[in-house]
Design an enzyme around this catalytic site. Sequence first.
Site, PDB file in Angstrom:
ATOM      1  N   TYR A   1      -9.082  -3.448 -10.915  1.00 55.51           N
ATOM      2  CA  TYR A   1      -8.731  -2.183 -10.260  1.00 55.51           C
ATOM      3  C   TYR A   1      -7.465  -1.557 -10.866  1.00 55.51           C
ATOM      4  CZ  TYR A   1     -11.612  -3.088  -6.027  1.00 55.51           C
ATOM      5  OH  TYR A   1     -12.622  -3.305  -5.132  1.00 55.51           O
TER       6      TYR A   1
ATOM      7  N   CYS B   1      -1.463   1.631  -3.133  1.00 57.99           N
ATOM      8  CA  CYS B   1      -2.477   2.682  -2.938  1.00 57.99           C
ATOM      9  C   CYS B   1      -1.909   4.110  -2.893  1.00 57.99           C
ATOM     10  CB  CYS B   1      -3.232   2.480  -1.624  1.00 57.99           C
ATOM     11  SG  CYS B   1      -3.486   0.783  -1.143  1.00 57.99           S
TER      12      CYS B   1
ATOM     13  N   CYS C   1       0.825  -1.215   0.000  1.00 56.87           N
ATOM     14  CA  CYS C   1       0.000   0.000   0.000  1.00 56.87           C
ATOM     15  C   CYS C   1       0.857   1.263   0.000  1.00 56.87           C
ATOM     16  CB  CYS C   1      -0.942  -0.002   1.206  1.00 56.87           C
ATOM     17  SG  CYS C   1      -1.873   1.528   1.341  1.00 56.87           S
TER      18      CYS C   1
ATOM     19  N   GLU D   1     -26.080  15.247  -3.079  1.00 61.13           N
ATOM     20  CA  GLU D   1     -27.476  15.448  -2.662  1.00 61.13           C
ATOM     21  C   GLU D   1     -28.433  14.561  -3.458  1.00 61.13           C
ATOM     22  OE1 GLU D   1     -29.398  19.281  -3.623  1.00 61.13           O
ATOM     23  OE2 GLU D   1     -27.721  19.690  -4.983  1.00 61.13           O
TER      24      GLU D   1
ATOM     25  N   LYS E   1       0.038   5.309  -6.072  1.00 61.47           N
ATOM     26  CA  LYS E   1      -0.987   5.297  -7.134  1.00 61.47           C
ATOM     27  C   LYS E   1      -1.881   6.530  -7.031  1.00 61.47           C
ATOM     28  CE  LYS E   1      -4.767   4.119  -6.176  1.00 61.47           C
ATOM     29  NZ  LYS E   1      -5.307   2.801  -5.974  1.00 61.47           N
TER      30      LYS E   1
ATOM     31  N   GLU F   1      -7.106   1.844 -13.127  1.00 61.99           N
ATOM     32  CA  GLU F   1      -6.444   3.003 -12.517  1.00 61.99           C
ATOM     33  C   GLU F   1      -5.226   3.435 -13.319  1.00 61.99           C
ATOM     34  OE1 GLU F   1      -7.944   2.270  -7.934  1.00 61.99           O
ATOM     35  OE2 GLU F   1      -5.915   1.660  -8.430  1.00 61.99           O
TER      36      GLU F   1
ATOM     37  N   HIS G   1     -27.226  21.403  -0.653  1.00 56.98           N
ATOM     38  CA  HIS G   1     -27.291  21.991  -1.975  1.00 56.98           C
ATOM     39  C   HIS G   1     -26.323  23.157  -2.127  1.00 56.98           C
ATOM     40  CE1 HIS G   1     -29.223  22.842  -5.775  1.00 56.98           C
ATOM     41  NE2 HIS G   1     -29.297  24.103  -5.456  1.00 56.98           N
TER      42      HIS G   1
HETATM   43  P1  NDP Z   1      -8.281  -7.655 -10.099  1.00 58.24           P
HETATM   44  O1  NDP Z   1      -8.614  -8.951  -9.499  1.00 58.24           O
HETATM   45  O2  NDP Z   1      -9.017  -6.430  -9.709  1.00 58.24           O
HETATM   46  O3  NDP Z   1      -8.373  -7.754 -11.665  1.00 58.24           O
HETATM   47  C1  NDP Z   1      -7.651  -8.701 -12.399  1.00 58.24           C
HETATM   48  C2  NDP Z   1      -8.024  -8.528 -13.846  1.00 58.24           C
HETATM   49  O4  NDP Z   1      -7.214  -9.379 -14.643  1.00 58.24           O
HETATM   50  C3  NDP Z   1      -9.466  -8.904 -14.116  1.00 58.24           C
HETATM   51  O5  NDP Z   1     -10.002  -7.995 -15.023  1.00 58.24           O
HETATM   52  C4  NDP Z   1      -9.365 -10.295 -14.715  1.00 58.24           C
HETATM   53  O6  NDP Z   1     -10.398 -10.539 -15.604  1.00 58.24           O
HETATM   54  C5  NDP Z   1      -8.045 -10.205 -15.444  1.00 58.24           C
HETATM   55  N1  NDP Z   1      -7.336 -11.480 -15.576  1.00 58.24           N
HETATM   56  C6  NDP Z   1      -7.251 -12.453 -14.656  1.00 58.24           C
HETATM   57  N2  NDP Z   1      -6.490 -13.461 -15.121  1.00 58.24           N
HETATM   58  C7  NDP Z   1      -6.104 -13.126 -16.361  1.00 58.24           C
HETATM   59  C8  NDP Z   1      -5.313 -13.747 -17.350  1.00 58.24           C
HETATM   60  N3  NDP Z   1      -4.749 -14.929 -17.155  1.00 58.24           N
HETATM   61  N4  NDP Z   1      -5.130 -13.089 -18.511  1.00 58.24           N
HETATM   62  C9  NDP Z   1      -5.684 -11.882 -18.728  1.00 58.24           C
HETATM   63  N5  NDP Z   1      -6.435 -11.246 -17.824  1.00 58.24           N
HETATM   64  C10 NDP Z   1      -6.654 -11.865 -16.652  1.00 58.24           C
HETATM   65  O7  NDP Z   1      -6.720  -7.508  -9.861  1.00 58.24           O
HETATM   66  P2  NDP Z   1      -5.741  -6.262  -9.932  1.00 58.24           P
HETATM   67  O8  NDP Z   1      -4.429  -6.834 -10.342  1.00 58.24           O
HETATM   68  O9  NDP Z   1      -6.310  -5.167 -10.725  1.00 58.24           O
HETATM   69  O10 NDP Z   1      -5.681  -5.821  -8.416  1.00 58.24           O
HETATM   70  C11 NDP Z   1      -5.336  -6.776  -7.407  1.00 58.24           C
HETATM   71  C12 NDP Z   1      -6.116  -6.524  -6.152  1.00 58.24           C
HETATM   72  O11 NDP Z   1      -5.579  -5.380  -5.519  1.00 58.24           O
HETATM   73  C13 NDP Z   1      -7.581  -6.202  -6.378  1.00 58.24           C
HETATM   74  O12 NDP Z   1      -8.371  -7.348  -6.329  1.00 58.24           O
HETATM   75  C14 NDP Z   1      -7.917  -5.269  -5.263  1.00 58.24           C
HETATM   76  O13 NDP Z   1      -8.418  -6.031  -4.208  1.00 58.24           O
HETATM   77  C15 NDP Z   1      -6.596  -4.649  -4.887  1.00 58.24           C
HETATM   78  N6  NDP Z   1      -6.544  -3.249  -5.340  1.00 58.24           N
HETATM   79  C16 NDP Z   1      -7.400  -2.345  -4.786  1.00 58.24           C
HETATM   80  C17 NDP Z   1      -7.373  -1.031  -5.192  1.00 58.24           C
HETATM   81  C18 NDP Z   1      -8.324  -0.050  -4.601  1.00 58.24           C
HETATM   82  O14 NDP Z   1      -8.898  -0.332  -3.559  1.00 58.24           O
HETATM   83  N7  NDP Z   1      -8.547   1.103  -5.233  1.00 58.24           N
HETATM   84  C19 NDP Z   1      -6.430  -0.553  -6.203  1.00 58.24           C
HETATM   85  C20 NDP Z   1      -5.602  -1.593  -6.726  1.00 58.24           C
HETATM   86  C21 NDP Z   1      -5.669  -2.881  -6.306  1.00 58.24           C
HETATM   87  P3  NDP Z   1     -11.745 -11.277 -15.192  1.00 58.24           P
HETATM   88  O15 NDP Z   1     -11.991 -10.948 -13.759  1.00 58.24           O
HETATM   89  O16 NDP Z   1     -12.781 -10.717 -16.109  1.00 58.24           O
HETATM   90  O17 NDP Z   1     -11.443 -12.712 -15.414  1.00 58.24           O
END
Ligand code: NDP
Length: 451
Positions: A179, A47, A42, A442, A50, A183, A437
């Site tokens: 996510y 976080c 983080c 709101e 980012k 982002e 407002h």
């Molecule tokens: P996520 O789980 O959010 O997303 C992973 C993405 O990768 C999904 O769109 C998934 O698609 C895709 N994916 C999975 N496997 C493959 C593959 N083999 N080939 C191609 N695409 C694939 O993970 P992130 O890496 O974005 O983030 C990790 C974690 O970190 C998040 O789950 C979140 O909990 C945390 N995080 C939180 C943030 C916040 O609170 N703002 C910011 C950044 C991270 P599909 O699901 O459609 O299969």
Amino acid sequence: MDYDFDLLTIGAGSGGVRATRMAATYGAKAAVVEEYRVGGTCVIRGCVPKKLMVYASRYGEDFDDAAGFGWHVPHAKFDWATLIANKDREIARLEGLYRKNLGGAGAAIFEDRAVLRDPHTVHLLKANKTLTAKTVLIATGGRPWIPEEIEGNDLAITSNEAFHLKDLPRCVMVVGGGYIAIEFAGIFKGLGSRTVLVHHGDEVLRGFDREIRERMRHEMQKRGIDVHLKSSVVSIRAHNGRKLVRLSDGTEQEVDEVMFAVGRRPNTGGLGLEHCGVELTSRRAVAVDAYSRSSQANIYAVGDVTDRVNLTPVAIREGAAFAETVFNDAPTAVDHVDIPTAVFGTPEIGVVGLTEEAARAQFDKVDVYKTAFRPMRATMSGRDTLIFMKLVVDGASDRVLGCHVMGESAAEMIQCVAIAVKMKATKRDFDATVALHPSAAEELVLLKTKA
Ligand code: NDP
């Protein structure tokens, strides 16, 4: 039996630091072992940096919008090196605070890699030293990965490297639809890179409300992000100092960087867990009970390494609950229901509770209230953008089951709405609240018509 420590935590991220500090405050002799930097994902490469980069990426739109309000902004220029240096300085300051707080609580820090020899014995690799502890806490988090089967995958980067690129890529491909992908696509586009998003699914942000997902993709496309759905990377080749990427539809794209954001994996490898009877889940996370205890009675785990809800505030809660349970004689389980979350894309998304689809699957009668409107600022700036809000309500009890917002300040709104949702507020409670407002928020208490 005498141990060197009451608590030895492996991993000084959000969960590990909170647990160790609290345990020390409760009188435990506590230490944390960290192989990289204190602060974890983080603070060091997640976080915090980012969000700083998200702020940076939104100034471009602000400069453009200012014209509608009478400002004449000379052509604005962005300098990547300044952003990275200032971001690194802030991260170093925060790391210093984390170290100070651990020290202030009386906890020791070992900068080393830890390997468990048995449930009570930890070997420090660099120092070649062995420590014993009554309780061990695994808080090693997770790490990004790049699919092994992609030819040339060593040419790609993850978010870890994106924070330290020497230059802003002129053209970047972000792979994934979660996510981090959303982002970083927003960050790169906002800072001026030509940005391509490649996602294997039929829509971005699986798990979010369907309308939010579609609207977010649409907003990204409006801002010029080239979104390829149902598409994946087949190979990457070096080409004239750039990268030639072949996609599953047979097309090729030449870009400067390819960043994978396809999820994160729990950091359980090489810790010696197999010598200690610690069971892992099918995703190789540490399997724990409601009190974060593993299958080995004196070994606990919190945060992303347990792959429950992978969010910093959840890891912090789990760390605190562990300390209460083990060192304050107050067994505490973390409640993982109705956790608010935000995606800091541009625009941003804030959500709490059930999506419309999940509510319809669980409740007989679901009422939906929603609105999409032009934010007041856009009336003068001329920006083509909408704020979208949706309340999902249980038709039988009138309880608000979910709230979904996309648009400026969505995260800030949702943190406050989450209190009401957690308190099981009804739609009538929302209606009884007087609007503030003029604000965008709101509208959340002015939704009258069922969709
Ligand atoms: P996520 O789980 O959010 O997303 C992973 C993405 O990768 C999904 O769109 C998934 O698609 C895709 N994916 C999975 N496997 C493959 C593959 N083999 N080939 C191609 N695409 C694939 O993970 P992130 O890496 O974005 O983030 C990790 C974690 O970190 C998040 O789950 C979140 O909990 C945390 N995080 C939180 C943030 C916040 O609170 N703002 C910011 C950044 C991270 P599909 O699901 O459609 O299969």
